[in-house]
Design a protein around this motif. Structure first.
Motif, mmCIF file in Angstrom:
data_model
loop_
_atom_site.group_PDB
_atom_site.id
_atom_site.type_symbol
_atom_site.label_atom_id
_atom_site.label_comp_id
_atom_site.label_asym_id
_atom_site.label_seq_id
_atom_site.Cartn_x
_atom_site.Cartn_y
_atom_site.Cartn_z
ATOM 1 N N TYR A 246 0.947 -1.349 -0.072
ATOM 2 C CA TYR A 246 -0.076 -0.126 0.105
ATOM 3 C C TYR A 246 0.976 1.354 -0.034
ATOM 4 C CZ TYR A 246 -3.750 -2.986 0.888
ATOM 5 O OH TYR A 246 -4.924 -3.836 1.035
ATOM 6 N N THR B 37 -2.023 10.706 -4.240
ATOM 7 C CA THR B 37 -2.908 9.625 -4.429
ATOM 8 C C THR B 37 -2.462 8.440 -3.439
ATOM 9 O OG1 THR B 37 -1.114 8.649 -5.936
ATOM 10 C CG2 THR B 37 -3.175 9.911 -6.996
ATOM 11 N N ASN C 40 -2.380 3.832 -3.531
ATOM 12 C CA ASN C 40 -2.518 2.634 -4.344
ATOM 13 C C ASN C 40 -2.385 1.697 -3.559
ATOM 14 O OD1 ASN C 40 -2.671 4.346 -7.247
ATOM 15 N ND2 ASN C 40 -1.072 5.414 -6.164
ATOM 16 N N GLN C 41 -3.145 0.456 -4.181
ATOM 17 C CA GLN C 41 -2.864 -0.856 -3.866
ATOM 18 C C GLN C 41 -2.071 -1.447 -4.846
ATOM 19 O OE1 GLN C 41 -6.218 -3.874 -4.172
ATOM 20 N NE2 GLN C 41 -5.984 -4.104 -1.949
ATOM 21 N N ILE C 42 -0.852 -2.039 -4.628
ATOM 22 C CA ILE C 42 -0.010 -2.695 -5.538
ATOM 23 C C ILE C 42 0.254 -4.074 -5.569
ATOM 24 C CG2 ILE C 42 2.166 -2.415 -6.789
ATOM 25 C CD1 ILE C 42 2.564 0.418 -5.252
ATOM 26 N N GLU D 82 -1.744 -1.642 -10.726
ATOM 27 C CA GLU D 82 -1.953 -1.030 -9.570
ATOM 28 C C GLU D 82 -3.435 -0.435 -9.371
ATOM 29 O OE1 GLU D 82 0.469 2.474 -8.782
ATOM 30 O OE2 GLU D 82 2.363 1.369 -9.001
ATOM 31 N N THR E 61 -5.872 2.197 -7.763
ATOM 32 C CA THR E 61 -5.908 3.550 -7.217
ATOM 33 C C THR E 61 -6.995 3.515 -5.991
ATOM 34 O OG1 THR E 61 -5.237 4.807 -8.914
ATOM 35 C CG2 THR E 61 -6.496 6.136 -7.069
ATOM 36 N N GLY F 185 -11.680 6.782 -5.876
ATOM 37 C CA GLY F 185 -10.510 5.918 -6.387
ATOM 38 C C GLY F 185 -11.284 4.761 -7.362
#
Length: 445
Positions: free
Chosen positions: A342, A349, A351-353, A360, A362, A385
């Motif tokens: 995270y 922004t 993001n979750q990666i 990714e 958002t 998001g």
């Protein structure tokens, strides 16, 4: 309870029980005091760091304003320089475009002439194959004598002598037919058609090249050097609509066997114009250099505009009562989980990666502060998001807590598509808590 006394006012603990309750109360009070002291100590340390950050931020803010002024001055200089480069580019492109246009016009004329030459050659091959009735790759007097439409005096017999005078001998092969006979017979030959099928090739004969077919003298003069080319193009190409007239004159003046200054017959088949002459290449190089200089200045100008925009955006962000949170604008922080990383970039922004690969996601874009009324700067809101499958857009609430380091300490998803993070930072430390003395509460017996 054993040892307790019962009175009209209720049960009175025994002395020993009262003693135990007293010490339990003391122990609880000490734990509370220790917690308060630890919290005070943390806030005290954090506030010290916070003050240093604020001092640096004020200095940086002053530098940012100074840098913004410098950028705006550089922008004005580059705008003027870009206008100069644009004019130089325009001037360089005028002769470049004229040279390209001359080249293209000459190519169109020569391409059409060459196509006609190839068409003539195909017709010649077809006529030869049609006359060569026995397929021996020769045309004899007997074979030609059958075509009375070729007799210039149709009222009389088409004699052997007349046929021999046309052929020049008792028989001729394809090459001799091409150079001496075809042109005088083509207009009167009754079976001559526009070629609509592949032409048979009874004998190996090279595809008509510019040099091999120029066996008859041509009255067409082709420019041989740069000055002749310039003279030729000036007289032949007055405007873009002249190409048809140019071709008619070109075809009328020349014979069926023509020469070309471009000398690249293969380009006829490829429909690709030959490369430019040296003078055109030189003009293109000059124009390319002018374009490159123009684009270099343009890129610098765009870069400065982006820096100015970013600086102005930063100045418009609410970064706290004392501008303390300006120190973390655009800074990014990661939190590692088993499946995801995270990442939150402050005031931008979140993001979750995925760690296993993939795109990714958002979680949200910076929206606003959303803390309690007494201190809204304790919570940050990121919204709008990526939309969940059959659900709402993702969003995030970041709770800021006092700490001596800047780091994410927890990420959760308490509700579907709604995320929560805890971010520790000295910027959330409270000076009131740091200066409040921790003391033991009074204990009643």
């Amino acid at each position: 309870m054993r040892g307790d006394r019962v009175t009209n006012e209720g049960t009175v603990p025994s002395d020993s029980r009262r003693f135990c309750l007293y010490f339990a109360h003391i122990e609880l009070a000490q734990k509370v005091q220790a917690g308060r002291e630890a919290k005070r100590t943390l806030h005290e340390a954090g506030v010290a760091i916070k003050k240093q950050i604020i001092a640096n931020t004020k200095s940086n803010k002053s530098e940012r304003h100074k840098h913004l002024d410098e950028l705006e001055q550089d922008l004005k200089i580059l705008e003027n320089e870009l206008k100069e480069k644009e004019e130089l580019k325009r001037q360089a492109e005028i002769p470049e475009n004229a040279a390209k246009e001359r080249h293209q016009k000459l190519w169109k004329v020569e391409k059409r002439a060459m196509q006609d030459l190839i068409s003539r050659n195909n017709q010649m091959r077809e006529m030869f194959a049609d006359l060569d009735t026995n397929g021996d790759s020769l045309i004899s007097i007997d074979e030609l004598q059958k075509h009375r439409e070729l007799d210039t005096n149709p009222e009389n017999e088409f004699t052997v002598e007349e046929v021999r005078s046309i052929l020049g001998s008792d028989s001729i092969d394809l090459n001799k037919f091409n150079t001496t006979v075809f042109d005088q017979l083509s207009n009167s030959y009754g079976k001559l058609l526009e070629p609509t099928r592949p032409t048979p090739e009874p004998t190996p004969l090279a595809e008509p090249s510019i040099d091999s077919i120029t066996t008859q003298p041509s009255s067409l003069e082709i420019p041989t050097d740069e000055e002749d080319l310039r003279t030729h193009t000036r007289s032949s190409y007055k405007n873009e609509d002249d190409s048809e007239d140019d071709y008619e004159e070109y075809n009328h003046r020349g014979s069926s066997s023509i020469a070309t200054s471009l000398e690249h017959e293969k380009h006829i088949h490829d429909s690709i114009a030959p490369e430019y002459d040296d003078e055109t290449k030189r003009l293109i190089q000059i124009a390319d250099e002018a374009r490159n200089r123009y684009h270099e200045v343009g890129e610098k100008l765009l870069s400065i505009k982006r820096q100015i925009d970013d600086s102005k955006k930063q100045s418009s962000v609410d970064t706290g009562l004392h501008d303390e949170y300006a120190a973390i604008i655009d800074q990014c922080f990661d939190y590692e989980e088993r499946e995801y990383t995270y990442r939150i970039c402050m005031f931008k922004t979140a993001n979750q990666i995925p760690k296993g690969g993939g795109s990714e996601v958002t979680i949200g874009y910076w929206d606003s502060w959303c803390g309690p009324k007494d201190n809204k700067y304790l919570k940050m809101k990121y919204s709008n998001g990526a939309t969940c499958w059959n659900g709402p857009p993702r969003s995030l609430i970041v709770t800021l807590q006092c700490g001596t380091e800047q780091k994410l300490t927890d990420v959760r998803e308490p509700s579907r598509c709604e995320y929560a993070m805890i971010f520790e930072t000295p910027l959330a430390c409270d000076e009131t808590i740091a200066t409040t003395s921790a003391h033991l509460d009074h204990v009643e017996f």
